[in-house]
Design an enzyme around this catalytic site. Structure first.
Site, PDB file in Angstrom:
ATOM      1  N   ARG A  65       0.124   2.169  -2.040  1.00 30.71           N
ATOM      2  CA  ARG A  65       0.695   3.470  -2.392  1.00 30.71           C
ATOM      3  C   ARG A  65       2.064   3.694  -1.739  1.00 30.71           C
ATOM      4  O   ARG A  65       2.934   4.338  -2.314  1.00 30.71           O
ATOM      5  CB  ARG A  65      -0.291   4.561  -1.986  1.00 30.71           C
ATOM      6  CG  ARG A  65       0.035   5.929  -2.555  1.00 30.71           C
ATOM      7  CD  ARG A  65      -1.161   6.857  -2.441  1.00 30.71           C
ATOM      8  NE  ARG A  65      -0.877   8.181  -2.973  1.00 30.71           N
ATOM      9  CZ  ARG A  65      -0.859   9.289  -2.228  1.00 30.71           C
ATOM     10  NH1 ARG A  65      -1.098   9.222  -0.938  1.00 30.71           N
ATOM     11  NH2 ARG A  65      -0.601  10.447  -2.785  1.00 30.71           N
ATOM     12  N   HIS A  69       5.246   5.141  -3.726  1.00 30.07           N
ATOM     13  CA  HIS A  69       5.931   6.369  -3.319  1.00 30.07           C
ATOM     14  C   HIS A  69       7.352   6.090  -2.831  1.00 30.07           C
ATOM     15  O   HIS A  69       8.213   6.962  -2.894  1.00 30.07           O
ATOM     16  CB  HIS A  69       5.111   7.116  -2.259  1.00 30.07           C
ATOM     17  CG  HIS A  69       3.977   7.885  -2.862  1.00 30.07           C
ATOM     18  ND1 HIS A  69       3.422   8.994  -2.277  1.00 30.07           N
ATOM     19  CD2 HIS A  69       3.305   7.717  -4.017  1.00 30.07           C
ATOM     20  CE1 HIS A  69       2.454   9.477  -3.049  1.00 30.07           C
ATOM     21  NE2 HIS A  69       2.347   8.701  -4.102  1.00 30.07           N
ATOM     22  N   ASN A  97       2.604  13.181   0.541  1.00 27.19           N
ATOM     23  CA  ASN A  97       2.504  11.991   1.391  1.00 27.19           C
ATOM     24  C   ASN A  97       1.589  12.189   2.602  1.00 27.19           C
ATOM     25  O   ASN A  97       1.565  11.338   3.505  1.00 27.19           O
ATOM     26  CB  ASN A  97       3.903  11.561   1.850  1.00 27.19           C
ATOM     27  CG  ASN A  97       4.700  10.928   0.713  1.00 27.19           C
ATOM     28  OD1 ASN A  97       4.125  10.331  -0.194  1.00 27.19           O
ATOM     29  ND2 ASN A  97       6.009  11.066   0.754  1.00 27.19           N
ATOM     30  N   HIS A 194      -5.554   2.958  -8.702  1.00 28.82           N
ATOM     31  CA  HIS A 194      -6.607   3.807  -8.140  1.00 28.82           C
ATOM     32  C   HIS A 194      -7.964   3.106  -8.114  1.00 28.82           C
ATOM     33  O   HIS A 194      -8.974   3.739  -7.823  1.00 28.82           O
ATOM     34  CB  HIS A 194      -6.688   5.132  -8.911  1.00 28.82           C
ATOM     35  CG  HIS A 194      -5.539   6.050  -8.626  1.00 28.82           C
ATOM     36  ND1 HIS A 194      -5.357   7.258  -9.243  1.00 28.82           N
ATOM     37  CD2 HIS A 194      -4.497   5.922  -7.767  1.00 28.82           C
ATOM     38  CE1 HIS A 194      -4.253   7.845  -8.788  1.00 28.82           C
ATOM     39  NE2 HIS A 194      -3.705   7.039  -7.899  1.00 28.82           N
TER      40      HIS A 194
END
Ligand code: HEM
Ligand code: NAG
Ligand code: NAG
Length: 319
Positions: A65, A69, A97, A194
């Site tokens: 992730r 991000h 975050n 995911h």
């Protein structure tokens, strides 16, 4: 044997993709960027990531992730790693975050690399390689990571508006991902990220109180129990098999077991459902599409030359 052949074919396809990418000349990145300047960089990252994951396998999700991000905000330039300072609230302190972790793994790899080849390897490349190694460690596909990203110097909380919130429907997701150059297929393939990791109750509790009809009643019950007992920071697995990188995520969507609105919407919408069904049935196909989408993700707004630099400490600017 069959498996070996399939993965060999896949590798050949991925390398053909890279050829295509780099031959555009649009990319400053290459496969062997550090071959002369820091030949062991990639190996050091792999060893550091593997060691961290042996201690705590739940770090695989956060490491993947981090790269996502990073790339969606200001491009893949390690802006997500910058600490807030007086007068600047950085990306990492955005609500989006809050549960990001794994910074210490990046720091550790960076430190070992700095000792060997000071000032050569960017934090952004370490983040990109770590994400790949986390995917592989969790049982996902290996894909080559192009290298040569430079680190950026801007990290502002307001830029995290470019990250998709969990209540987005597929139309909104398609348009946000489209702005970064992703197709609908890329969006669905990437959402498969995911298949590992967790989400906080804060990210899905609105679905419980509104008794969202697209959520399996069993999942509503389990999630309600979990969240009622805890607070907004209580977490649930995004996928039942949340430490293994497999296509059960897509099969779960077919049964209403997507935890976030942004997950389940992929099965509810005609524009995206076809890909969910294909990936649910054919893991190899998903792996292939995931690899090529990750290659794309790793090249978002990559900085070249003086547009960026190599940060010595990933947490702060050099000067
Ligand atoms: C499609 C749009 C996406 C949305 C709306 C979304 C949203 C979220 C949210 C809300 C969480 C939980 C965060 C929290 O509760 O604080 C999460 C976790 C996660 N996301 Fe996404 N995400 C998306 C796409 C992606 C992509 C493209 C990847 C990587 C390829 C990814 C990888 C992850 C991982 C691995 C976790 C688990 C992190 C952990 O275990 O700590 N997500 N995502
Ligand atoms: C998706 O979300 C957008 C923005 O919130 C909304 O305008 C639109 O009606 C939604 N589309 C569907 C199909 O629900
Ligand atoms: C959740 O965690 C964040 C970050 O650690 C903290 O700021 C916040 O107060 C916590 N929220 C709750 C409800 O405990």
């Amino acid at each position: 044997m069959l498996n070996k052949m399939t993965s060999f074919k896949q590798m050949v396809l991925v390398f053909m993709l890279i050829e295509l990418y780099t031959s555009y000349g649009a990319l400053a990145l290459s496969m062997d960027y550090y071959r002369m300047s820091c030949p062991f960089a990639e190996m050091i990252v792999r060893m550091t990531v593997n060691q961290a994951l042996r201690r705590d396998q739940t770090l695989a999700g956060p490491l993947l992730r981090l790269h996502f991000h990073d790339c969606f905000v200001q491009g893949c330039d390690a802006s997500v790693l910058i600490d807030s300072t007086e007068g600047n609230i950085a990306e990492k302190d955005s609500p989006a975050n809050i549960i990001l972790r794994g910074y210490e793994v990046i720091d550790q790899a960076k430190q070992i690399i700095e000792n060997r080849c000071p000032g050569v390897v960017s934090c952004a490349d370490i983040v990109a390689i770590s994400a790949r190694d986390a995917v592989v460690w969790a049982g996902g596909p290996f894909y080559p990571v192009l290298q040569g990203r430079r680190d950026g110097s801007r990290s502002k909380i307001e830029d995290t508006i470019n990250l998709p919130p969990p209540n987005f429907n597929s139309t909104a997701l398609i348009s946000m991902f489209g702005r970064h150059g992703f197709t609908i297929q890329d969006l669905v393939a990437l959402s498969g990220g995911h298949t590992i990791g967790v989400a906080r109750c804060a990210s899905f509790k609105d679905r419980l109180s509104n008794s969202d009809s697209t959520m399996n009643t069993n999942l509503v019950r389990m999630a309600s129990m979990q969240c009622n007992a805890g607070d907004d920071n209580t977490t649930m697995n995004l996928d039942m098999t949340s430490t293994s990188f497999d296509n059960s995520y897509f099969r779960a969507l077919q049964r209403g077991y997507g935890l976030l609105t942004s997950d389940e919407t992929l099965f509810m919408d005609d524009q995206t459902r076809g890909f969910v069904d294909i990936y649910a049935m054919n893991q190899a196909r998903w792996f292939y599409d995931f690899q090529s989408a990750m290659l794309k993700m790793g090249s978002i707004d990559v900085k070249e030359g003086d547009d960026g630099n190599v940060r010595l400490n990933c947490h702060r600017l050099n000067y």
